[in-house]
Design a protein around this motif. Structure first.
Motif, PDB file in Angstrom:
ATOM      1  N   UNK A 190      -6.315  22.950  30.553  1.00 39.02           N
ATOM      2  CA  UNK A 190      -5.489  22.186  29.591  1.00 39.02           C
ATOM      3  C   UNK A 190      -4.662  21.053  30.868  1.00 39.02           C
ATOM      4  N   UNK A 191      -4.039  20.130  30.196  1.00 35.85           N
ATOM      5  CA  UNK A 191      -3.190  19.308  31.129  1.00 35.85           C
ATOM      6  C   UNK A 191      -1.736  18.720  30.764  1.00 35.85           C
ATOM      7  N   UNK A 192      -0.862  19.129  31.783  1.00 42.15           N
ATOM      8  CA  UNK A 192       0.387  19.219  31.466  1.00 42.15           C
ATOM      9  C   UNK A 192       0.983  17.709  31.582  1.00 42.15           C
ATOM     10  N   UNK A 193       1.315  17.072  30.350  1.00 40.78           N
ATOM     11  CA  UNK A 193       1.646  15.661  30.762  1.00 40.78           C
ATOM     12  C   UNK A 193       3.275  15.261  30.945  1.00 40.78           C
ATOM     13  N   UNK A 194       3.987  16.462  30.332  1.00 37.61           N
ATOM     14  CA  UNK A 194       5.319  16.372  30.721  1.00 37.61           C
ATOM     15  C   UNK A 194       5.962  17.704  30.761  1.00 37.61           C
ATOM     16  N   UNK A 195       6.655  18.086  31.996  1.00 39.34           N
ATOM     17  CA  UNK A 195       6.928  19.342  32.520  1.00 39.34           C
ATOM     18  C   UNK A 195       8.435  19.280  32.618  1.00 39.34           C
ATOM     19  N   UNK A 196       9.268  20.080  31.726  1.00 39.15           N
ATOM     20  CA  UNK A 196      10.677  20.094  32.007  1.00 39.15           C
ATOM     21  C   UNK A 196      11.575  18.968  32.164  1.00 39.15           C
ATOM     22  N   UNK A 197      11.540  17.989  30.943  1.00 42.18           N
ATOM     23  CA  UNK A 197      12.392  16.687  30.985  1.00 42.18           C
ATOM     24  C   UNK A 197      13.447  17.107  30.141  1.00 42.18           C
ATOM     25  N   UNK A 198      14.791  16.635  30.836  1.00 46.35           N
ATOM     26  CA  UNK A 198      15.947  16.952  30.082  1.00 46.35           C
ATOM     27  C   UNK A 198      16.895  15.780  30.253  1.00 46.35           C
ATOM     28  N   UNK A 199      17.472  15.240  29.040  1.00 47.87           N
ATOM     29  CA  UNK A 199      18.323  14.217  29.214  1.00 47.87           C
ATOM     30  C   UNK A 199      19.331  14.165  28.153  1.00 47.87           C
ATOM     31  N   UNK A 200      20.573  13.145  28.037  1.00 49.60           N
ATOM     32  CA  UNK A 200      21.300  13.219  26.759  1.00 49.60           C
ATOM     33  C   UNK A 200      21.792  11.701  26.736  1.00 49.60           C
TER      34      UNK A 200
ATOM     35  N   UNK B 292      17.514   4.269  30.833  1.00 49.89           N
ATOM     36  CA  UNK B 292      16.153   4.086  31.346  1.00 49.89           C
ATOM     37  C   UNK B 292      15.563   5.153  31.973  1.00 49.89           C
ATOM     38  N   UNK B 293      14.366   5.407  31.426  1.00 47.18           N
ATOM     39  CA  UNK B 293      13.234   6.432  31.952  1.00 47.18           C
ATOM     40  C   UNK B 293      12.481   5.777  32.714  1.00 47.18           C
ATOM     41  N   UNK B 294      12.503   5.660  33.952  1.00 44.14           N
ATOM     42  CA  UNK B 294      11.466   4.919  34.788  1.00 44.14           C
ATOM     43  C   UNK B 294      10.531   5.608  35.692  1.00 44.14           C
ATOM     44  N   UNK B 295       9.384   5.326  35.837  1.00 41.15           N
ATOM     45  CA  UNK B 295       8.294   6.197  36.359  1.00 41.15           C
ATOM     46  C   UNK B 295       6.884   5.138  36.587  1.00 41.15           C
ATOM     47  N   UNK B 296       6.153   5.762  37.393  1.00 36.13           N
ATOM     48  CA  UNK B 296       4.785   4.974  37.571  1.00 36.13           C
ATOM     49  C   UNK B 296       4.062   4.935  36.488  1.00 36.13           C
TER      50      UNK B 296
ATOM     51  N   UNK C  70       1.417   6.319  33.859  1.00 30.69           N
ATOM     52  CA  UNK C  70       0.674   7.457  33.665  1.00 30.69           C
ATOM     53  C   UNK C  70       1.790   8.719  34.001  1.00 30.69           C
ATOM     54  N   UNK C  71       3.035   8.411  34.134  1.00 32.73           N
ATOM     55  CA  UNK C  71       3.769   9.613  34.726  1.00 32.73           C
ATOM     56  C   UNK C  71       4.305  10.528  33.423  1.00 32.73           C
ATOM     57  N   UNK C  72       4.200   9.955  32.083  1.00 29.60           N
ATOM     58  CA  UNK C  72       4.583  10.690  30.928  1.00 29.60           C
ATOM     59  C   UNK C  72       5.703  10.205  30.129  1.00 29.60           C
ATOM     60  N   UNK C  73       6.062   8.632  30.405  1.00 31.86           N
ATOM     61  CA  UNK C  73       7.482   8.106  29.537  1.00 31.86           C
ATOM     62  C   UNK C  73       6.964   7.980  28.510  1.00 31.86           C
ATOM     63  N   UNK C  74       5.735   7.379  27.926  1.00 36.20           N
ATOM     64  CA  UNK C  74       5.421   7.051  26.721  1.00 36.20           C
ATOM     65  C   UNK C  74       5.164   8.534  25.864  1.00 36.20           C
ATOM     66  N   UNK C  75       4.605   9.457  26.620  1.00 34.89           N
ATOM     67  CA  UNK C  75       4.435  10.735  26.136  1.00 34.89           C
ATOM     68  C   UNK C  75       5.781  11.486  25.607  1.00 34.89           C
ATOM     69  N   UNK C  76       6.789  11.174  26.513  1.00 36.54           N
ATOM     70  CA  UNK C  76       7.866  11.795  26.161  1.00 36.54           C
ATOM     71  C   UNK C  76       8.510  11.292  25.009  1.00 36.54           C
ATOM     72  N   UNK C  77       8.708  10.142  24.754  1.00 41.63           N
ATOM     73  CA  UNK C  77       9.044   9.099  23.452  1.00 41.63           C
ATOM     74  C   UNK C  77       8.289   9.571  22.325  1.00 41.63           C
ATOM     75  N   UNK C  78       6.900   9.683  22.465  1.00 46.97           N
ATOM     76  CA  UNK C  78       6.246  10.126  21.177  1.00 46.97           C
ATOM     77  C   UNK C  78       6.491  11.358  20.845  1.00 46.97           C
TER      78      UNK C  78
END
Length: 226
Positions: free
Chosen positions: A147-157, A165-169, A171-179
């Motif tokens: 398996x591949x963990x694309x997002x791990x333990x993201x929390x925000x309000x 603004x969710x910032x990162x390089x 492939x770090x998982x920004x779009x995956x988080x939103x989807x």
């Protein structure tokens, strides 16, 4: 700030948002959503960004500029210092220039750029310990091979009237988080955690309840023409 591949304004963040000098930067700030203008149409810059293969005989923004002067289309502007570390590539800032249309004042620009909402208020959207895992499969039978963990333990309000603004390089998982939040990965990935929209857990909704929630949360993809 760049326009058509060319730097048109250089300033610190504080200088830029307090008093943008280039008409392109001013127009961009007028297009920002503002809770005080709810229900009003956002400003839009006319025309389209020119192709970088275009031969420019004057200012690259002139065809779309509301403050363009007659000679803007035939005179290439230099980057001119306008005070401190602030410089701008615009003929409006050459000594003796007279604008053909009013430009945004520093006060107006600061008003548009001012943040709205109360970050301390109860969040409209709250994400708790979001985790997204994709299974890796191999062979004709597509058996699980890891398996591949694309997002791990993201929390925000995000509170009402606020922007996060969710910032990162790449492939770090920004779009995956939103989807994952807007339920575009159901059946494609293993999703854990909670995404609470006004108290409703989007991950637990289904059928009519999910369709109703989707009217309140949308994703705008990166390509505006798609």
């Amino acid at each position: 700030e760049r326009q058509a591949g060319q730097v048109v304004e250089v300033a610190t963040a504080a200088e830029f948002f307090a008093a943008p000098r280039h008409p392109y930067a001013q127009a961009l700030l007028r297009a920002l959503p503002d809770v005080r203008r709810r229900g009003e149409a956002l400003a839009a810059i006319a025309g389209t960004v020119p192709a970088l293969t275009t031969r420019f005989d004057g200012c690259r923004f002139a065809p779309r500029c509301m403050a363009a002067m007659p000679h803007c289309a035939s005179t290439v502007p230099d980057l001119v210092a306008v005070g401190g570390s602030h410089s701008v590539r615009c003929l409006l800032h050459v000594p003796g220039a007279v604008a053909a249309a009013p430009v945004m004042t520093a006060t107006a620009a600061a008003t548009v750029a001012a943040p709205q909402g109360d970050p301390a208020a109860a969040p409209v959207l709250e994400v708790r310990d979001l985790r997204v895992r994709f299974m890796l499969r191999k062979g004709l039978l597509q058996r699980a091979a890891g398996h591949f963990d694309a997002v791990s333990g993201v929390s925000f309000g995000i509170g009402a009237g606020c922007t996060l603004a969710l910032v990162g390089e790449s492939g770090c998982g920004k779009t995956t988080t939103l989807k994952a939040i807007v339920q575009l990965l159901r059946g494609q990935a293993q999703i854990q955690g909670e995404a609470l929209l006004d108290g409703r857990n989007l991950f637990a909704l289904d059928g009519d309840a999910l369709r109703a929630a989707r009217r309140d949360v949308q994703i705008i993809f990166q390509d505006p023409y798609a």
